[in-house]
Design a protein around this motif. Sequence first.
Motif, short mmCIF file in Angstrom:
data_model
loop_
_atom_site.label_atom_id
_atom_site.label_comp_id
_atom_site.label_asym_id
_atom_site.label_seq_id
_atom_site.Cartn_x
_atom_site.Cartn_y
_atom_site.Cartn_z
N THR A 1 0.54 3.64 7.60
CA THR A 1 -0.57 3.13 6.81
C THR A 1 -1.88 3.08 7.60
O THR A 1 -2.92 3.55 7.13
CB THR A 1 -0.23 1.73 6.26
OG1 THR A 1 0.95 1.83 5.46
CG2 THR A 1 -1.36 1.18 5.42
N HIS B 1 -9.58 8.74 -7.03
CA HIS B 1 -8.31 8.42 -6.39
C HIS B 1 -8.31 7.02 -5.77
O HIS B 1 -7.24 6.43 -5.61
CB HIS B 1 -7.95 9.50 -5.37
CG HIS B 1 -7.45 10.75 -6.02
ND1 HIS B 1 -6.26 10.82 -6.69
CD2 HIS B 1 -8.00 11.99 -6.10
CE1 HIS B 1 -6.09 12.04 -7.17
NE2 HIS B 1 -7.13 12.77 -6.82
N LEU C 1 0.82 -1.21 0.00
CA LEU C 1 0.00 0.00 0.00
C LEU C 1 0.85 1.26 0.00
O LEU C 1 0.43 2.29 -0.54
CB LEU C 1 -0.92 0.01 1.23
CG LEU C 1 -2.06 -1.02 1.24
CD1 LEU C 1 -2.69 -1.11 2.62
CD2 LEU C 1 -3.12 -0.66 0.19
N ASN C 2 2.02 1.20 0.58
CA ASN C 2 2.83 2.41 0.71
C ASN C 2 4.06 2.39 -0.19
O ASN C 2 5.05 3.08 0.08
CB ASN C 2 3.26 2.62 2.17
CG ASN C 2 3.45 4.10 2.50
OD1 ASN C 2 3.10 4.97 1.71
ND2 ASN C 2 4.01 4.37 3.66
N GLN D 1 -7.15 5.09 -8.60
CA GLN D 1 -5.71 5.29 -8.70
C GLN D 1 -4.97 4.43 -7.67
O GLN D 1 -3.93 3.84 -7.97
CB GLN D 1 -5.37 6.76 -8.50
CG GLN D 1 -3.89 7.10 -8.61
CD GLN D 1 -3.61 8.56 -8.30
OE1 GLN D 1 -4.53 9.33 -8.00
NE2 GLN D 1 -2.34 8.95 -8.35
N ALA D 2 -5.52 4.36 -6.45
CA ALA D 2 -4.89 3.56 -5.40
C ALA D 2 -4.91 2.08 -5.75
O ALA D 2 -3.92 1.36 -5.56
CB ALA D 2 -5.60 3.80 -4.07
N CYS E 1 -2.49 8.33 -2.03
CA CYS E 1 -3.79 8.71 -2.61
C CYS E 1 -4.79 9.01 -1.49
O CYS E 1 -5.52 10.00 -1.55
CB CYS E 1 -4.32 7.60 -3.50
SG CYS E 1 -3.38 7.32 -5.02
N TRP F 1 2.07 8.32 -7.05
CA TRP F 1 1.72 8.19 -5.64
C TRP F 1 1.48 6.73 -5.29
O TRP F 1 1.00 5.95 -6.11
CB TRP F 1 0.43 8.96 -5.34
CG TRP F 1 0.54 10.44 -5.41
CD1 TRP F 1 1.67 11.18 -5.52
CD2 TRP F 1 -0.56 11.38 -5.39
NE1 TRP F 1 1.37 12.53 -5.55
CE2 TRP F 1 0.00 12.68 -5.47
CE3 TRP F 1 -1.94 11.25 -5.29
CZ2 TRP F 1 -0.79 13.83 -5.48
CZ3 TRP F 1 -2.73 12.39 -5.28
CH2 TRP F 1 -2.16 13.67 -5.37
N SER F 2 1.81 6.38 -4.05
CA SER F 2 1.41 5.07 -3.53
C SER F 2 -0.08 5.09 -3.21
O SER F 2 -0.71 6.16 -3.18
CB SER F 2 2.20 4.75 -2.25
OG SER F 2 1.77 5.60 -1.18
N ALA F 3 -0.65 3.92 -2.93
CA ALA F 3 -2.07 3.86 -2.57
C ALA F 3 -2.35 4.69 -1.33
O ALA F 3 -3.36 5.41 -1.26
CB ALA F 3 -2.48 2.40 -2.35
#
Length: 195
Positions: free
Chosen positions: A121, A178, A37-38, A181-182, A51, A46-48
Amino acid sequence: MPSPGTTAPAIQPYLTGFQTIKRDAEALIHSAEDDVLNTAPAPDAWSAIQCLDHLNTAGWLLLTRMERRINDAEENGPFGQGPFRYGFVSRIMIRLMQPSSILSIPAPSSYTPDARHTLETNAVATEFLQLQDDFIACCERSEGLDLRKVRVASPAMPILSISLGAWYEATIAHEQRHLKQARDAVERVRAGGGV
Protein backbone atom coordinates in the motif's frame (compact mmCIF):
# COMPACT_ATOMS: atom_id res chain seq x y z
CA MET A 1 5.45 35.93 -21.32
CA PRO A 2 3.90 36.20 -17.85
CA SER A 3 5.67 38.47 -15.39
CA PRO A 4 8.10 36.90 -12.88
CA GLY A 5 6.35 35.01 -10.11
CA THR A 6 3.16 34.48 -12.12
CA THR A 7 1.85 31.50 -14.05
CA ALA A 8 0.50 31.65 -17.58
CA PRO A 9 -3.31 31.29 -17.57
CA ALA A 10 -3.08 28.43 -20.09
CA ILE A 11 -1.36 26.06 -17.66
CA GLN A 12 -2.81 27.26 -14.35
CA PRO A 13 -5.90 24.98 -14.49
CA TYR A 14 -3.65 21.97 -15.10
CA LEU A 15 -1.34 22.83 -12.21
CA THR A 16 -4.36 23.28 -9.96
CA GLY A 17 -5.86 20.01 -11.18
CA PHE A 18 -2.81 17.89 -10.37
CA GLN A 19 -2.26 19.67 -7.05
CA THR A 20 -5.87 18.98 -6.06
CA ILE A 21 -5.58 15.34 -7.05
CA LYS A 22 -2.47 14.98 -4.91
CA ARG A 23 -4.27 16.47 -1.90
CA ASP A 24 -7.33 14.28 -2.48
CA ALA A 25 -5.16 11.15 -2.75
CA GLU A 26 -3.32 12.04 0.46
CA ALA A 27 -6.66 12.51 2.22
CA LEU A 28 -7.89 9.13 0.99
CA ILE A 29 -4.69 7.34 1.98
CA HIS A 30 -4.70 8.84 5.47
CA SER A 31 -8.41 8.15 6.00
CA ALA A 32 -8.25 4.37 5.84
CA GLU A 33 -6.21 1.46 7.13
CA ASP A 34 -4.00 -0.47 4.72
CA ASP A 35 -6.25 -3.54 4.75
CA VAL A 36 -9.30 -1.42 3.88
CA LEU A 37 -7.44 0.29 1.03
CA ASN A 38 -6.32 -3.04 -0.38
CA THR A 39 -9.59 -4.95 -0.08
CA ALA A 40 -11.87 -5.19 -3.09
CA PRO A 41 -15.54 -4.43 -2.43
CA ALA A 42 -16.60 -7.25 -4.78
CA PRO A 43 -14.87 -10.17 -6.52
CA ASP A 44 -14.86 -8.40 -9.90
CA ALA A 45 -13.94 -4.95 -8.53
CA TRP A 46 -10.65 -3.20 -7.88
CA SER A 47 -9.49 -2.21 -4.42
CA ALA A 48 -8.63 1.44 -3.76
CA ILE A 49 -4.92 0.66 -4.07
CA GLN A 50 -5.50 -1.19 -7.34
CA CYS A 51 -7.15 1.99 -8.66
CA LEU A 52 -3.97 3.91 -7.81
CA ASP A 53 -1.78 1.17 -9.27
CA HIS A 54 -3.72 1.42 -12.54
CA LEU A 55 -3.21 5.19 -12.58
CA ASN A 56 0.49 4.76 -11.86
CA THR A 57 0.96 2.45 -14.83
CA ALA A 58 -1.02 4.65 -17.22
CA GLY A 59 0.58 7.81 -15.87
CA TRP A 60 4.22 6.79 -16.12
CA LEU A 61 3.79 5.48 -19.66
CA LEU A 62 2.22 8.78 -20.72
CA LEU A 63 4.64 10.93 -18.75
CA THR A 64 7.64 9.46 -20.56
CA ARG A 65 6.13 10.43 -23.92
CA MET A 66 5.18 13.89 -22.65
CA GLU A 67 8.70 14.57 -21.43
CA ARG A 68 10.22 13.58 -24.78
CA ARG A 69 7.89 15.90 -26.68
CA ILE A 70 8.48 18.77 -24.24
CA ASN A 71 12.25 18.31 -24.55
CA ASP A 72 11.94 18.67 -28.32
CA ALA A 73 9.49 21.57 -28.18
CA GLU A 74 11.64 23.54 -25.73
CA GLU A 75 14.30 23.67 -28.45
CA ASN A 76 12.23 23.76 -31.62
CA GLY A 77 8.75 24.97 -30.69
CA PRO A 78 5.96 25.44 -31.49
CA PHE A 79 5.49 28.24 -28.98
CA GLY A 80 2.32 30.04 -27.97
CA GLN A 81 0.57 31.69 -25.04
CA GLY A 82 -3.02 30.59 -25.57
CA PRO A 83 -5.81 30.42 -24.87
CA PHE A 84 -5.88 27.12 -26.73
CA ARG A 85 -8.88 25.34 -28.20
CA TYR A 86 -8.30 21.66 -28.80
CA GLY A 87 -9.48 19.66 -31.78
CA PHE A 88 -12.43 17.29 -32.02
CA VAL A 89 -10.54 14.08 -31.17
CA SER A 90 -8.81 15.73 -28.22
CA ARG A 91 -12.14 16.99 -26.88
CA ILE A 92 -13.71 13.54 -27.24
CA MET A 93 -10.82 11.99 -25.28
CA ILE A 94 -11.29 14.51 -22.48
CA ARG A 95 -15.04 13.90 -22.39
CA LEU A 96 -14.63 10.11 -22.23
CA MET A 97 -12.32 10.37 -19.23
CA GLN A 98 -14.63 12.56 -17.14
CA PRO A 99 -15.96 11.01 -13.92
CA SER A 100 -19.44 11.92 -15.17
CA SER A 101 -19.03 10.01 -18.44
CA ILE A 102 -21.65 7.29 -18.83
CA LEU A 103 -19.31 5.27 -21.02
CA SER A 104 -17.08 2.74 -19.30
CA ILE A 105 -13.94 2.06 -21.31
CA PRO A 106 -12.18 -1.20 -20.37
CA ALA A 107 -8.58 -0.65 -19.34
CA PRO A 108 -6.05 -2.00 -21.85
CA SER A 109 -4.52 -5.23 -20.60
CA SER A 110 -1.16 -3.49 -20.12
CA TYR A 111 -2.85 -1.05 -17.71
CA THR A 112 -4.57 -3.67 -15.57
CA PRO A 113 -3.47 -3.35 -11.92
CA ASP A 114 -1.43 -6.05 -10.26
CA ALA A 115 -3.10 -8.60 -8.02
CA ARG A 116 -3.94 -7.21 -4.58
CA HIS A 117 -1.70 -9.63 -2.70
CA THR A 118 1.34 -8.37 -4.65
CA LEU A 119 0.76 -4.68 -3.88
CA GLU A 120 2.31 -2.83 -0.95
CA THR A 121 0.00 0.00 0.00
CA ASN A 122 2.62 2.57 1.01
CA ALA A 123 4.74 1.95 -2.08
CA VAL A 124 1.79 2.37 -4.47
CA ALA A 125 0.58 5.49 -2.67
CA THR A 126 4.05 7.06 -2.60
CA GLU A 127 4.48 6.37 -6.31
CA PHE A 128 1.13 8.00 -7.10
CA LEU A 129 1.99 11.15 -5.16
CA GLN A 130 5.36 11.37 -6.92
CA LEU A 131 3.58 10.97 -10.25
CA GLN A 132 1.51 14.07 -9.51
CA ASP A 133 4.67 16.03 -8.74
CA ASP A 134 6.11 14.93 -12.07
CA PHE A 135 2.96 15.94 -13.96
CA ILE A 136 3.14 19.32 -12.22
CA ALA A 137 6.77 19.66 -13.33
CA CYS A 138 5.73 18.83 -16.91
CA CYS A 139 3.06 21.54 -16.80
CA GLU A 140 5.58 24.07 -15.54
CA ARG A 141 8.06 23.15 -18.26
CA SER A 142 5.42 23.45 -20.97
CA GLU A 143 4.64 27.05 -20.09
CA GLY A 144 5.12 29.09 -23.26
CA LEU A 145 4.65 26.13 -25.61
CA ASP A 146 1.71 25.84 -27.97
CA LEU A 147 -0.28 23.26 -26.02
CA ARG A 148 -2.48 22.53 -29.02
CA LYS A 149 0.23 22.02 -31.62
CA VAL A 150 2.56 19.97 -29.41
CA ARG A 151 1.08 16.51 -29.81
CA VAL A 152 1.71 13.30 -27.87
CA ALA A 153 0.91 9.79 -29.06
CA SER A 154 -1.15 7.55 -26.80
CA PRO A 155 0.90 4.80 -25.09
CA ALA A 156 -2.06 2.43 -25.46
CA MET A 157 -2.80 3.32 -29.09
CA PRO A 158 0.21 4.98 -30.76
CA ILE A 159 -1.82 5.80 -33.87
CA LEU A 160 -3.83 8.21 -31.67
CA SER A 161 -2.03 11.52 -31.12
CA ILE A 162 -3.66 14.41 -29.27
CA SER A 163 -2.61 17.82 -28.01
CA LEU A 164 -0.37 18.09 -24.95
CA GLY A 165 -2.86 20.37 -23.21
CA ALA A 166 -5.67 17.93 -23.95
CA TRP A 167 -3.59 15.16 -22.40
CA TYR A 168 -3.30 17.24 -19.23
CA GLU A 169 -7.08 17.66 -19.14
CA ALA A 170 -7.77 14.01 -19.97
CA THR A 171 -5.26 12.78 -17.39
CA ILE A 172 -6.74 14.94 -14.66
CA ALA A 173 -10.22 13.66 -15.57
CA HIS A 174 -8.98 10.04 -15.64
CA GLU A 175 -7.37 10.40 -12.23
CA GLN A 176 -10.46 12.07 -10.79
CA ARG A 177 -12.56 9.21 -12.15
CA HIS A 178 -10.46 6.51 -10.49
CA LEU A 179 -10.00 8.43 -7.25
CA LYS A 180 -13.78 8.49 -7.00
CA GLN A 181 -13.78 4.75 -7.69
CA ALA A 182 -11.18 4.30 -4.93
CA ARG A 183 -13.23 6.31 -2.42
CA ASP A 184 -16.33 4.32 -3.34
CA ALA A 185 -14.38 1.08 -2.84
CA VAL A 186 -13.33 2.14 0.66
CA GLU A 187 -16.91 3.07 1.58
CA ARG A 188 -18.28 -0.21 0.23
CA VAL A 189 -15.65 -2.27 2.07
CA ARG A 190 -16.46 -0.51 5.32
CA ALA A 191 -20.20 -0.80 4.80
CA GLY A 192 -19.97 -4.48 3.96
CA GLY A 193 -17.48 -5.46 6.61
CA GLY A 194 -15.26 -6.82 3.86
CA VAL A 195 -12.04 -6.66 5.90
